[in-house]
Each structure stands twice: as C-alpha cells, then as structure tokens.
Design an enzyme around this catalytic site. Structure first.
Site, PDB file in Angstrom:
ATOM      1  N   ILE A 117       0.919  -1.142   0.000  1.00  0.00           N
ATOM      2  CA  ILE A 117       0.000   0.000   0.000  1.00  0.00           C
ATOM      3  C   ILE A 117       0.957   1.189   0.000  1.00  0.00           C
ATOM      4  O   ILE A 117       1.535   1.533   1.025  1.00  0.00           O
ATOM      5  CB  ILE A 117      -0.931   0.016   1.231  1.00  0.00           C
ATOM      6  CG1 ILE A 117      -1.828  -1.216   1.231  1.00  0.00           C
ATOM      7  CG2 ILE A 117      -1.762   1.307   1.238  1.00  0.00           C
ATOM      8  CD1 ILE A 117      -2.705  -1.356   2.476  1.00  0.00           C
ATOM      9  N   PRO A 118       1.177   1.798  -1.165  1.00  0.00           N
ATOM     10  CA  PRO A 118       2.296   2.724  -1.346  1.00  0.00           C
ATOM     11  C   PRO A 118       2.063   4.119  -0.770  1.00  0.00           C
ATOM     12  O   PRO A 118       1.967   5.112  -1.494  1.00  0.00           O
ATOM     13  CB  PRO A 118       2.457   2.756  -2.870  1.00  0.00           C
ATOM     14  CG  PRO A 118       1.065   2.532  -3.374  1.00  0.00           C
ATOM     15  CD  PRO A 118       0.444   1.562  -2.412  1.00  0.00           C
ATOM     16  N   CYS A 119       2.029   4.194   0.548  1.00  0.00           N
ATOM     17  CA  CYS A 119       1.787   5.466   1.218  1.00  0.00           C
ATOM     18  C   CYS A 119       2.867   6.501   0.893  1.00  0.00           C
ATOM     19  O   CYS A 119       2.626   7.703   1.022  1.00  0.00           O
ATOM     20  CB  CYS A 119       1.644   5.256   2.718  1.00  0.00           C
ATOM     21  SG  CYS A 119       2.994   4.345   3.484  1.00  0.00           S
ATOM     22  N   HIS A 120       4.030   6.041   0.433  1.00  0.00           N
ATOM     23  CA  HIS A 120       5.094   6.973   0.054  1.00  0.00           C
ATOM     24  C   HIS A 120       4.719   7.798  -1.173  1.00  0.00           C
ATOM     25  O   HIS A 120       5.330   8.829  -1.432  1.00  0.00           O
ATOM     26  CB  HIS A 120       6.409   6.217  -0.188  1.00  0.00           C
ATOM     27  CG  HIS A 120       6.340   5.217  -1.285  1.00  0.00           C
ATOM     28  ND1 HIS A 120       5.825   3.939  -1.101  1.00  0.00           N
ATOM     29  CD2 HIS A 120       6.705   5.289  -2.588  1.00  0.00           C
ATOM     30  CE1 HIS A 120       5.893   3.281  -2.246  1.00  0.00           C
ATOM     31  NE2 HIS A 120       6.421   4.076  -3.164  1.00  0.00           N
ATOM     32  N   ARG A 121       3.705   7.385  -1.911  1.00  0.00           N
ATOM     33  CA  ARG A 121       3.283   8.109  -3.117  1.00  0.00           C
ATOM     34  C   ARG A 121       2.316   9.247  -2.802  1.00  0.00           C
ATOM     35  O   ARG A 121       1.846   9.927  -3.717  1.00  0.00           O
ATOM     36  CB  ARG A 121       2.636   7.144  -4.110  1.00  0.00           C
ATOM     37  CG  ARG A 121       3.601   6.105  -4.638  1.00  0.00           C
ATOM     38  CD  ARG A 121       2.950   5.158  -5.616  1.00  0.00           C
ATOM     39  NE  ARG A 121       3.833   4.023  -5.878  1.00  0.00           N
ATOM     40  CZ  ARG A 121       3.427   2.819  -6.194  1.00  0.00           C
ATOM     41  NH1 ARG A 121       2.133   2.566  -6.338  1.00  0.00           N
ATOM     42  NH2 ARG A 121       4.293   1.843  -6.389  1.00  0.00           N
TER      43      ARG A 121
END
Length: 182
Positions: A133-137
C-alpha cells in the site's frame, strides 16, 4: 495468531514481512520493529512470528520491486485491518501508479469527502503494509514530501527508485550477486 516472518535487505534498510493465510499482514522497516509488532498485536492480540523463507513468494516479489520491477507488488493480497474509512483510503492509495504521486486532498476528493484530507493523512500514516500500500506516493498539497513515518529520505528514495533510478537498482542487484558495487 501465527504469522510467517521474513526479512528482505534493501538499500534503505532491512524490511520485515509478516504473512499468514496467503496475505501480507505487515511490512515495515526493521528499525521500526516495535511499531511493526504493536500494529500486529493491535489487530490480532498475541502474535507468534515464525521465521520463514519467502512466504507465499512475497519476499521474492519485494526483491523484484527493489530490483526495478515496479509492478511486482501489485498482486500481493493484503490484510491491513483498520476501520472502514482507513480501508477505503488504503484501497485508493493502492491505485496510485508507481512513479506517480497524489495528494491527501486528491484522495479525500476521490473518496467523496473533499474536506477529509487530514483524516486521509492519519489513515495513510497508520498503513501497516508499506510499499504494497504505497503510502510513500502521497504528498502534500504543493507536492512537498511530508508525513512518511519511516523517514522522508526513504520516501524520497522510493519515489526516485520508481521513477527509474537505475544506479540504485543495479547496486542492489550487484550486492545480491556478490559483485562489487558500481
């Protein structure tokens, strides 16, 4: 609950994976292990973590991602727990393509709650399966890098990696193969 635990080396720190029932339940950096453990225990109570090698092939997919295959994480099933709102936020975050970013406000608007950008930020910060779940994006309204619990430098590295920083990928691949770093 019993989960399989594996560790994956990366250029930005060792990653811990907790897998059970064919789904990823936790993914975080080893230097954030207390948070990783608290997250699992908050969802499941007592958790037994048993060392495993590449459970469900997820460690291999994570290595492929770190080697430059931006799509390697897309098919990994996750079980993040969370409230209904958090799960909606995480599902929306998972739709952000590698190499792209979105803002907290954009995500709130896409959920039909344009005034909920702060709530989106809180949900994003509680993501128990980083990278997949690419929260860094997710970035601030002006595109600034904000709010990455594992550190802004890691967020910066992940975004550059996804945008195609070949030197970083080849250095990791060379290290795995026992070659000197470029």
């Amino acid at each position: 609950m019993e989960l399989s635990l594996d560790e994956v080396e990366s250029p930005i720190g060792v990653l811990l994976l907790a897998v059970g029932g064919g789904a990823l339940h936790g993914l975080d950096f080893a230097d954030c292990a207390p948070r990783f453990r608290r997250s699992l225990e908050a969802r499941y109570g007592v958790v037994a973590l048993r060392a495993a090698v590449d459970p469900c092939g997820f460690s291999g997919r994570l290595r492929a991602y770190l080697d430059g295959d931006n799509g390697a994480l897309a098919a990994i099933p996750v079980e993040p727990g969370g409230t209904a709102f958090q799960r909606r936020v995480w599902a929306e975050v998972r739709r952000i393509s590698p190499g792209m970013t979105s803002t907290y406000g954009d995500i709130a608007a896409s959920l039909g709650q344009p005034s909920a950008s702060r709530a989106v930020g809180l949900a994003n910060g509680r993501n128990p399966v980083c990278l997949v779940i690419p929260c860094h994006r997710v970035v601030g309204a002006g595109g600034e890098l904000t709010g990455y619990s594992a550190g802004i430098e890691r967020k910066r590295w992940l975004l550059a990696h996804e945008a195609g920083a070949p030197a970083r990928r080849s250095a990791l691949a060379a290290r795995r193969e026992g070659e000197p770093r470029p």
